[in-house]
Motif scaffolding. Structure first.
Motif, PDB file in Angstrom:
ATOM      1  N   LEU A  57       4.000  -0.615  -2.018  1.00 15.42           N
ATOM      2  CA  LEU A  57       3.542   0.138  -0.837  1.00 15.42           C
ATOM      3  C   LEU A  57       2.681   1.341  -1.221  1.00 15.42           C
ATOM      4  N   GLY A  58       2.626   1.652  -2.494  1.00 14.78           N
ATOM      5  CA  GLY A  58       1.946   2.862  -2.965  1.00 14.78           C
ATOM      6  C   GLY A  58       0.456   2.703  -3.165  1.00 14.78           C
ATOM      7  N   ASP A  59      -0.168   1.951  -2.307  1.00 19.42           N
ATOM      8  CA  ASP A  59      -1.614   1.755  -2.344  1.00 19.42           C
ATOM      9  C   ASP A  59      -2.098   1.727  -0.895  1.00 19.42           C
ATOM     10  N   PRO A  60      -3.134   2.515  -0.559  1.00 21.25           N
ATOM     11  CA  PRO A  60      -3.552   2.605   0.843  1.00 21.25           C
ATOM     12  C   PRO A  60      -3.918   1.253   1.468  1.00 21.25           C
ATOM     13  N   THR A  61      -4.612   0.404   0.701  1.00 21.76           N
ATOM     14  CA  THR A  61      -5.007  -0.899   1.260  1.00 21.76           C
ATOM     15  C   THR A  61      -3.776  -1.750   1.553  1.00 21.76           C
ATOM     16  N   ARG A  62      -2.821  -1.755   0.636  1.00 17.46           N
ATOM     17  CA  ARG A  62      -1.623  -2.579   0.859  1.00 17.46           C
ATOM     18  C   ARG A  62      -0.796  -2.041   2.021  1.00 17.46           C
ATOM     19  N   LEU A  63      -0.741  -0.734   2.134  1.00 14.59           N
ATOM     20  CA  LEU A  63       0.015  -0.149   3.238  1.00 14.59           C
ATOM     21  C   LEU A  63      -0.646  -0.484   4.573  1.00 14.59           C
ATOM     22  N   ARG A  64      -1.975  -0.471   4.610  1.00 10.75           N
ATOM     23  CA  ARG A  64      -2.676  -0.864   5.839  1.00 10.75           C
ATOM     24  C   ARG A  64      -2.430  -2.337   6.142  1.00 10.75           C
ATOM     25  N   LEU A  65      -2.435  -3.171   5.123  1.00  9.77           N
ATOM     26  CA  LEU A  65      -2.172  -4.603   5.339  1.00  9.77           C
ATOM     27  C   LEU A  65      -0.800  -4.814   5.971  1.00  9.77           C
ATOM     28  N   VAL A  66       0.209  -4.128   5.442  1.00 11.35           N
ATOM     29  CA  VAL A  66       1.569  -4.283   5.977  1.00 11.35           C
ATOM     30  C   VAL A  66       1.616  -3.854   7.440  1.00 11.35           C
ATOM     31  N   THR A  67       0.991  -2.707   7.761  1.00 13.68           N
ATOM     32  CA  THR A  67       1.056  -2.228   9.153  1.00 13.68           C
ATOM     33  C   THR A  67       0.193  -3.110  10.066  1.00 13.68           C
ATOM     34  N   MET A  68      -0.878  -3.681   9.527  1.00 21.85           N
ATOM     35  CA  MET A  68      -1.692  -4.598  10.341  1.00 21.85           C
ATOM     36  C   MET A  68      -0.929  -5.890  10.653  1.00 21.85           C
ATOM     37  N   VAL A  69      -0.233  -6.411   9.659  1.00 21.83           N
ATOM     38  CA  VAL A  69       0.570  -7.623   9.895  1.00 21.83           C
ATOM     39  C   VAL A  69       1.634  -7.327  10.957  1.00 21.83           C
ATOM     40  N   ALA A  70       2.293  -6.166  10.817  1.00 20.70           N
ATOM     41  CA  ALA A  70       3.353  -5.796  11.768  1.00 20.70           C
ATOM     42  C   ALA A  70       2.798  -5.618  13.177  1.00 20.70           C
ATOM     43  N   HIS A  72      -5.492 -10.638  -3.317  1.00 20.69           N
ATOM     44  CA  HIS A  72      -4.831 -10.007  -4.470  1.00 20.69           C
ATOM     45  C   HIS A  72      -3.754  -9.028  -4.002  1.00 20.69           C
ATOM     46  N   HIS A  73      -4.107  -8.185  -3.037  1.00 17.92           N
ATOM     47  CA  HIS A  73      -3.135  -7.217  -2.528  1.00 17.92           C
ATOM     48  C   HIS A  73      -1.988  -7.928  -1.793  1.00 17.92           C
ATOM     49  N   LEU A  74      -2.319  -8.973  -1.060  1.00 23.87           N
ATOM     50  CA  LEU A  74      -1.268  -9.717  -0.342  1.00 23.87           C
ATOM     51  C   LEU A  74      -0.291 -10.350  -1.326  1.00 23.87           C
ATOM     52  N   LYS A  75      -0.806 -10.833  -2.451  1.00 22.39           N
ATOM     53  CA  LYS A  75       0.071 -11.450  -3.462  1.00 22.39           C
ATOM     54  C   LYS A  75       1.068 -10.421  -4.012  1.00 22.39           C
ATOM     55  N   ILE A  76       0.598  -9.209  -4.249  1.00 20.24           N
ATOM     56  CA  ILE A  76       1.491  -8.151  -4.743  1.00 20.24           C
ATOM     57  C   ILE A  76       2.596  -7.872  -3.723  1.00 20.24           C
ATOM     58  N   LEU A  77       2.222  -7.886  -2.440  1.00 24.24           N
ATOM     59  CA  LEU A  77       3.213  -7.630  -1.383  1.00 24.24           C
ATOM     60  C   LEU A  77       4.206  -8.787  -1.265  1.00 24.24           C
ATOM     61  N   ASP A 108       5.037 -10.783  -3.859  1.00 20.98           N
ATOM     62  CA  ASP A 108       5.849 -10.702  -5.084  1.00 20.98           C
ATOM     63  C   ASP A 108       6.925  -9.617  -4.973  1.00 20.98           C
ATOM     64  N   ALA A 109       6.627  -8.567  -4.204  1.00 24.02           N
ATOM     65  CA  ALA A 109       7.598  -7.467  -4.046  1.00 24.02           C
ATOM     66  C   ALA A 109       8.624  -7.777  -2.960  1.00 24.02           C
ATOM     67  N   GLY A 110       8.511  -8.940  -2.331  1.00 22.46           N
ATOM     68  CA  GLY A 110       9.498  -9.322  -1.308  1.00 22.46           C
ATOM     69  C   GLY A 110       9.263  -8.657   0.040  1.00 22.46           C
ATOM     70  N   ILE A 111       8.054  -8.097   0.246  1.00 25.31           N
ATOM     71  CA  ILE A 111       7.753  -7.419   1.515  1.00 25.31           C
ATOM     72  C   ILE A 111       7.155  -8.400   2.522  1.00 25.31           C
ATOM     73  N   LEU A 112       6.194  -9.211   2.072  1.00 27.17           N
ATOM     74  CA  LEU A 112       5.583 -10.219   2.947  1.00 27.17           C
ATOM     75  C   LEU A 112       5.990 -11.610   2.493  1.00 27.17           C
ATOM     76  N   ARG A 113       5.965 -12.529   3.441  1.00 30.37           N
ATOM     77  CA  ARG A 113       6.114 -13.936   3.069  1.00 30.37           C
ATOM     78  C   ARG A 113       4.863 -14.671   3.527  1.00 30.37           C
ATOM     79  N   ARG A 114       4.565 -15.731   2.815  1.00 29.60           N
ATOM     80  CA  ARG A 114       3.351 -16.488   3.065  1.00 29.60           C
ATOM     81  C   ARG A 114       3.719 -17.866   3.572  1.00 29.60           C
ATOM     82  N   ASP A 115       3.037 -18.301   4.610  1.00 29.65           N
ATOM     83  CA  ASP A 115       3.259 -19.630   5.165  1.00 29.65           C
ATOM     84  C   ASP A 115       1.896 -20.316   5.225  1.00 29.65           C
TER      85      ASP A 115
END
Lengths: 121, 121
Positions: free
Chosen positions: B39-52, B77-82, B84-91
């Motif tokens: 979560l410690g990257d602005p782009t990844r944090l925006r991705l998480v809040t956009m998905v939500a 690349h950023h989505l893969k990190i999320l 791998d960290a167990g924050i997002l799941r991919r379908d």
């Protein structure tokens, strides 16, 4: 992360649920990511929880080195990152520095995480 | 962070307040720090809040690239990190991958932050 304007934002204002629903804007994302990045290291995370667990939620650097089995320069380096991120504050008294958690800082980022809805399992 | 044993811990169990009061042990600290680092990257944090914020809390990678003004490889690349960290799941459905937030993952780390008492201001 070198933007010093983020250093002095103590994150005292709780995250706004409406903002989270729209997705964070670039500035908000940078501000929160700075805090998460500081927490994204096991040693720093242990330091924060150790300070919180200490009597009066305040700990001397001299109390933090031994449980982590790390040298004082390493611990001081991690503590500085936590201070720069607005998570800990430092109070120098005599020859020792005492660290405590900035009121509201972790509450604000915790609130952000709690406002994000997850899809049904 | 290369310890693959942390990759498959979905953090479904809320943080225990008692644990936080004692300070996290090394294993717990590593597990939580993995999530905070993601979560410690602005782009990844925006991705998480956009998905939500997306309808049904699920977003196609094709919906996420344009608002960020980034190329799809960077976003992936950023989505893969999320993931791998167990924050997002991919379908994966058809030619597109859809991302949603793992139920409980952010709640657990938010709970940890809320259990940490701050010293009086």
């Amino acid at each position: 992360m070198t933007d010093t304007s983020t250093r002095h934002l103590p994150l005292l204002v709780p995250a706004c649920a409406a903002d989270a629903k729209e997705g964070l804007d670039a500035h908000e994302a940078q501000r929160y990511a700075h805090v998460f990045k500081a927490l994204g290291d096991p040693t720093r995370l242990r330091l924060v929880t150790m300070v919180a667990a200490h009597e009066n939620q305040e700990a001397c650097v001299c109390d933090l080195t031994e449980p982590l089995d790390l040298g004082q320069p390493t611990v001081s380096h991690h503590l500085k990152i936590l201070v720069d991120a607005g998570i800990l504050r430092r109070d120098k008294r005599g020859i020792w520095s005492y660290y405590s958690i900035v009121p509201g800082a972790l509450q604000a980022v915790g609130d952000l995480l709690h406002t994000l809805p997850a899809a049904p399992g």
